[in-house]
Design a protein around this motif. Structure first.
Motif, PDB file in Angstrom:
ATOM      1  N   THR A   3       0.831  -1.204   0.000  1.00 33.69           N
ATOM      2  CA  THR A   3       0.000   0.000   0.000  1.00 33.69           C
ATOM      3  C   THR A   3       0.866   1.254   0.000  1.00 33.69           C
ATOM      4  O   THR A   3       0.592   2.213  -0.731  1.00 33.69           O
ATOM      5  N   ILE A  52      -7.624  -4.615   3.771  1.00 34.14           N
ATOM      6  CA  ILE A  52      -7.096  -5.024   2.465  1.00 34.14           C
ATOM      7  C   ILE A  52      -5.695  -5.622   2.610  1.00 34.14           C
ATOM      8  O   ILE A  52      -5.389  -6.664   2.044  1.00 34.14           O
ATOM      9  N   PHE A 103     -16.008  -2.480 -12.621  1.00 36.91           N
ATOM     10  CA  PHE A 103     -15.753  -3.492 -11.596  1.00 36.91           C
ATOM     11  C   PHE A 103     -16.989  -3.777 -10.742  1.00 36.91           C
ATOM     12  O   PHE A 103     -17.103  -4.842 -10.141  1.00 36.91           O
ATOM     13  N   LEU A 135     -12.318  -8.509  -9.940  1.00 38.11           N
ATOM     14  CA  LEU A 135     -11.605  -7.951  -8.783  1.00 38.11           C
ATOM     15  C   LEU A 135     -10.632  -8.970  -8.207  1.00 38.11           C
ATOM     16  O   LEU A 135     -10.925 -10.172  -8.175  1.00 38.11           O
ATOM     17  N   PRO A 136      -9.463  -8.510  -7.733  1.00 40.33           N
ATOM     18  CA  PRO A 136      -8.559  -9.409  -7.004  1.00 40.33           C
ATOM     19  C   PRO A 136      -9.272  -9.977  -5.781  1.00 40.33           C
ATOM     20  O   PRO A 136     -10.197  -9.355  -5.237  1.00 40.33           O
ATOM     21  N   GLN A 156      -8.686 -10.259  -2.593  1.00 41.31           N
ATOM     22  CA  GLN A 156      -8.790  -9.526  -1.331  1.00 41.31           C
ATOM     23  C   GLN A 156      -9.823  -8.406  -1.378  1.00 41.31           C
ATOM     24  O   GLN A 156     -10.197  -7.844  -0.348  1.00 41.31           O
ATOM     25  N   TYR A 157     -10.296  -8.070  -2.587  1.00 42.49           N
ATOM     26  CA  TYR A 157     -11.299  -7.015  -2.713  1.00 42.49           C
ATOM     27  C   TYR A 157     -12.720  -7.576  -2.855  1.00 42.49           C
ATOM     28  O   TYR A 157     -13.674  -6.817  -2.981  1.00 42.49           O
ATOM     29  N   ARG A 158     -12.862  -8.890  -2.825  1.00 41.30           N
ATOM     30  CA  ARG A 158     -14.199  -9.496  -2.903  1.00 41.30           C
ATOM     31  C   ARG A 158     -14.660  -9.807  -1.482  1.00 41.30           C
ATOM     32  O   ARG A 158     -14.459 -10.903  -0.973  1.00 41.30           O
ATOM     33  N   ASN A 203     -16.932  -2.657  -2.997  1.00 38.33           N
ATOM     34  CA  ASN A 203     -15.732  -3.420  -3.338  1.00 38.33           C
ATOM     35  C   ASN A 203     -15.020  -2.806  -4.534  1.00 38.33           C
ATOM     36  O   ASN A 203     -13.787  -2.725  -4.562  1.00 38.33           O
ATOM     37  N   ALA A 204     -15.800  -2.376  -5.524  1.00 44.36           N
ATOM     38  CA  ALA A 204     -15.218  -1.744  -6.705  1.00 44.36           C
ATOM     39  C   ALA A 204     -14.526  -0.434  -6.338  1.00 44.36           C
ATOM     40  O   ALA A 204     -13.421  -0.140  -6.815  1.00 44.36           O
ATOM     41  N   ASP A 261     -13.229   0.341  -3.413  1.00 40.09           N
ATOM     42  CA  ASP A 261     -12.008   0.010  -2.682  1.00 40.09           C
ATOM     43  C   ASP A 261     -10.865  -0.297  -3.641  1.00 40.09           C
ATOM     44  O   ASP A 261      -9.730   0.147  -3.447  1.00 40.09           O
ATOM     45  N   TYR A 262     -11.169  -1.075  -4.680  1.00 41.48           N
ATOM     46  CA  TYR A 262     -10.123  -1.476  -5.629  1.00 41.48           C
ATOM     47  C   TYR A 262      -9.614  -0.279  -6.430  1.00 41.48           C
ATOM     48  O   TYR A 262      -8.407  -0.059  -6.545  1.00 41.48           O
TER      49      TYR A 262
END
Length: 315
Positions: free
Chosen positions: A49, A139, A275, A282-283, A285-287, A295-296, A298-299
């Motif tokens: 991050t 995340i 997304f 989505l990867p 960790q974002y689901r 979630n979208a 966040d990504y």
């Protein structure tokens, strides 16, 4: 234990001592060599991050020049200013450093333009500081201390309730001192602003843009703070607020950037929409159990400017 003893001996009675930390949300054994706040600092520095900050916008979107401030260099400037204030006032420099290093990791791509778009898309609004907490807690969970998390979340001035430590309050001042000082230099470097345009009421007190400004603004804190009451001298604070208004008018929201801001807004909106409608992209960790929109968001919020542009070009 020696380091914790050293804090008791050398720091002010108004400092947050490592041994008096409220702890972490998930209990951990103490590290044999580092205090809890030193561990927070190290965890943030080594996180993915944090690494992404080097390709996130500060003022100028995806700038070509090598010397323009990025979110990473801004963060390092805030951290240096924060440590300077903490050391002089006898507050905890390690906690201050951890908060300052993590304060902007949740910032969206394209600076404040991206933040405004995400804020409009979510019913409850969106805050980069609250997203920083989410990035470091969910995340990429680092299990930071409650003091570090609180300082990161409450560092923006929009929160009436300040951080519960003086070290968190330092970050508030250090952040504003840093971005006002280096954003002026960037604007002059980019030909957007001439030094002669800066009101004399500001330069007569702060001097020429650069380190002189930083020294003057920090001195305003040293002048007014006492007995654990961290504040800035009223005259200097007024000048800083006038400088901020000047920068919003002449640099941040100037007419010439309308097209650029509109294009950045389009990129963020399109990515979030894509997304949201295709959560399988989505990867992992974002689901999460949140809504597909959240979630979208966040990504996309975690993207660097160039990655966002790359994903947009794919669409």
């Amino acid at each position: 234990q020696w380091r914790e003893t050293n804090e008791r001996v050398t720091l002010s009675s108004y400092a947050m001592l490592s041994e008096e930390s409220k702890g972490r949300f998930e209990k951990e054994d103490q590290d044999p060599f580092r205090t809890v706040f030193e561990r927070d600092r190290d965890r943030i520095i080594h996180s993915k991050t944090f690494r992404r900050l080097k390709h996130k916008t500060q003022v100028f979107i995806n700038p070509d020049g090598d010397h323009f401030i990025t979110r990473m260099t801004h963060t390092l400037n805030v951290t240096q200013i924060g440590r300077s204030i903490a050391k002089t006032l006898g507050l905890n420099p390690d906690l201050t450093e951890a908060i300052c290093l993590g304060h902007d990791v949740g910032h969206s791509p394209f600076g404040h333009t991206g933040e405004e778009v995400l804020n409009d898309m979510l019913d409850g609004g969106w805050s980069h500081s609250e997203n920083s907490v989410k990035m470091l807690s969910i995340i990429e969970p680092l299990n930071l201390t409650k003091e570090t998390i609180n300082g990161i979340e409450k560092h923006p001035w929009k929160y009436e309730e300040p951080p519960f430590t003086n070290e968190g309050l330092i970050c508030r001042y250090a952040d504003r001192i840093a971005y006002l000082s280096h954003d002026v230099e960037d604007a002059i470097r980019a030909g957007v602003l001439n030094e002669s345009e800066i009101p004399k009421s500001i330069t007569s007190e702060l001097g020429s843009p650069g380190k002189t400004w930083i020294n003057s603004l920090i001195s305003g804190i040293f002048k007014a703070s006492s007995e654990g009451n961290l504040r800035m001298d009223d005259e200097i604070l007024n000048i800083m607020n006038n400088l901020r208004e000047f920068m919003f008018e002449k640099v941040y929201l100037r007419d010439e950037t309308k097209k650029e801001r509109a294009e950045a807004k389009k990129v963020v909106e399109k990515l979030v929409s894509n997304f949201t409608n295709n959560p399988n992209l989505l990867p992992k960790q974002y689901r999460t159990a949140q809504s597909e929109l959240e979630n979208a968001v966040d990504y996309v919020a975690g993207m660097t400017d160039r990655f966002a542009l790359k994903e947009f070009s794919k669409l």
